[in-house]
Design an enzyme around this catalytic site. Sequence first.
Site, PDB file in Angstrom:
ATOM      1  N   CYS A   1       0.897  -1.157   0.000  1.00 55.65           N
ATOM      2  CA  CYS A   1       0.000   0.000   0.000  1.00 55.65           C
ATOM      3  C   CYS A   1       0.926   1.194   0.000  1.00 55.65           C
ATOM      4  O   CYS A   1       1.575   1.484   1.000  1.00 55.65           O
ATOM      5  CB  CYS A   1      -0.906   0.021   1.231  1.00 55.65           C
ATOM      6  SG  CYS A   1      -1.871   1.546   1.341  1.00 55.65           S
TER       7      CYS A   1
ATOM      8  N   SER B   1      -1.301   1.884   4.533  1.00 55.58           N
ATOM      9  CA  SER B   1      -0.998   0.502   4.920  1.00 55.58           C
ATOM     10  C   SER B   1      -2.231  -0.362   4.788  1.00 55.58           C
ATOM     11  O   SER B   1      -2.468  -1.227   5.617  1.00 55.58           O
ATOM     12  CB  SER B   1      -0.514   0.464   6.359  1.00 55.58           C
ATOM     13  OG  SER B   1      -1.495   1.082   7.163  1.00 55.58           O
ATOM     14  N   CYS B   2      -3.037  -0.132   3.746  1.00 55.50           N
ATOM     15  CA  CYS B   2      -4.227  -0.950   3.537  1.00 55.50           C
ATOM     16  C   CYS B   2      -3.780  -2.406   3.403  1.00 55.50           C
ATOM     17  O   CYS B   2      -2.763  -2.695   2.762  1.00 55.50           O
ATOM     18  CB  CYS B   2      -4.967  -0.478   2.292  1.00 55.50           C
ATOM     19  SG  CYS B   2      -5.563   1.223   2.478  1.00 55.50           S
TER      20      CYS B   2
END
Lengths: 217, 103
Positions: A121, A125-126
């Site tokens: 990501c 921070s997906c």
Amino acid sequence: MFRWTVDSAARNAAPMPHDDHDHSVLPPDPALRVKALETILTEKGLIDPAALDAIIDTYQNKVGPQNGAAVVARAWTEPEFHAALMADATAAVSEMGFYGRQGEHLVAVENTGDVHNMVVCTLCSCYPWPLLGIPPAWYKSDAYRARAVREPRVVLSEFGVTLPDETKLRVWDSTAEVRYLVIPRRPDGTEGWSVDDLAAIISRDAMVGCGLVTVPA
Amino acid sequence: MKRPEPAFAEPWHAQLFALTVHLNETGLFDWPHWADRFSATLKRHGVARELNGGDDYFNAWLETLEAVLSEQSLADPAQVDRIRNAWEQAYMTTPHGAPVRLI
């Protein structure tokens, strides 16, 4: 009166250096700020402290890469599930009880002899929380977020993964709406293994595309 | 077999994460909006130096949540400072081992 100065060193120092005061250990500055937000929002009736504890318990103890490993092992052993997962991963994993809390869409990307998939990501921070839990620190670092796109083969080599030159590398950039699960290649020598035995060798890193699944020696 | 790494390196990382997820689930903000805002903070913090995925990351997260709550008039910065200092005082004046409470 003694006053603790909160500076960057203190933020990282836990517990604080001991002095002659017999008081409780002072949490670092950001921890106090989080407590302040909780206090304010609780007083306004906007949060339920028990719900916060339940969320922490879920991510600390219940949700983790074992969920993703169960999905991958099933995909390796059940052709029908494999087809369903590749066609609509969100629906396939929710049938196993794994739901995205933020209503995000899940996409499964499969490694083959020709293509290796890797997930990043770049913006934040997906990550597929229901399947892999909370991302590790390296996934959240600037170094990984920037370099996974710029020099993915170098990053992979740092994880101990070297791909043949002819293997294509696809890097998937996650978003708040779409998260990816890498379906690693099933290693040779695992024919006839049970789903549980297969799940036990599937690592988190392999499901992010930063590792390969191997049979333990 | 290797012990799994803890999901959160510090207790406050976990508290902050849970608080944000809970506020999202109660409908205070949607997740794409949160991700946009958080991404912008990370980008800004990352201009001067390379951020680590631990305290740097969660400091950016906290700054973002404070800003979102301030904009929605749910927690103004002066109030957050005041209560944060009250918590500090409570820790400083509570005997070791006793539960720490705001007076």
